[in-house]
Write an enzyme that holds these catalytic residues in place. Sequence first.
Site, PDB file in Angstrom:
ATOM      1  N   GLU A 132      -1.039 -23.142 -11.895  1.00 18.59           N
ATOM      2  CA  GLU A 132      -1.318 -22.956 -10.480  1.00 18.59           C
ATOM      3  C   GLU A 132      -0.224 -22.060  -9.914  1.00 18.59           C
ATOM      4  OE1 GLU A 132      -3.961 -23.930  -8.919  1.00 18.59           O
ATOM      5  OE2 GLU A 132      -4.774 -25.080 -10.596  1.00 18.59           O
ATOM      6  N   HIS A 171      -7.990 -28.823  -8.945  1.00 21.97           N
ATOM      7  CA  HIS A 171      -7.097 -27.666  -8.907  1.00 21.97           C
ATOM      8  C   HIS A 171      -5.642 -28.089  -9.106  1.00 21.97           C
ATOM      9  CE1 HIS A 171     -10.168 -24.719  -7.880  1.00 21.97           C
ATOM     10  NE2 HIS A 171     -10.643 -25.577  -6.997  1.00 21.97           N
TER      11      HIS A 171
END
Length: 323
Positions: free
Chosen positions: A14, A154
């Site tokens: 990320e 995510h």
Amino acid sequence: MTTAMREIVFFDVETTAPTSAGRWWLLEFGAILVCPRKLVEVDSYDTLIRPGDLSVAVTRRFTDVEAIASAPPFKDVADKIFQILDGRVWAGHNIQRFDCPRIREAFADIGRPAPEPAGVIDSLNVLAADFGRRAGDLKMATLATYFGIGKQKHRSLDDARMNLEVLKHCATVLLLESSLPDVLRTQQARQADGAAVTRRMAAQAQTITTAPATTTITSPSSSTTPPPKHAVHHHRPGVLTQTKLPFTPVRHQAPPRPAGPATKPAPTAPPTPCGKRNSLGKMVARAVAQQAAAAPSASRRPVTATATTPFHMILRHSRAILR
């Protein structure tokens, strides 16, 4: 190669949004080690990473600034990440275009060589070639919803595990369909296989220009103009449809003249009387008499022995003699 090196590492990163200079900062790294023969997770690792610029650390997925600020910088976790990645088969979703370049950039920032994979399995490319777009698209969130796995979070470690589960479901579907393709392959799967072909055909059709046919529909009561030439009539009750066809005029050319020198005919002397008279008693020219004797007209009836001279001809001839 040791036994550990034969394991596949599914990983995900990320990052922050790209800066004005096009720079991405790592915010999180997560990975799982998977046995390729059993597809079971044997180990895992994840960590937050403090970026070099904290002003860009907050994103719509990472809003906990304190957690990011207290996370270790990349140089402190580089050894562990290198140990997990180097020499193994890398697997992930869209890692060839995004995750792999971000890992190499992070190691370049600290002046260390980046880990090298034994091979790369990008699930995005694999599913695009074999599974198709039967789920709608090839995003991880869409595929997870399609198979009922759950909602994508995510977060690096969760996304790596979801990636493995999505691949298991897709591989199972493809295996079953390959055993009975005529029975198990649904119409949706066939449409997904032919979607790329359909898009190519549509693009080619737009490049082909065709002249539309001119069609005129007239009513017998509203038109008194006769139909044009070279028209094909399709008769329907009360409607006359005329489709004009291309007309090419044909020009009639005179036959070519025979080759030869262009010379004027020589002047001839005026004909002289031959001493013969015609039916009116006038003298006949010698040339005309010769032509009439040589080639009598086909329209004149031949004089035979039984033929008699009409009376008015005898009377006209007698008057011409007496003058």
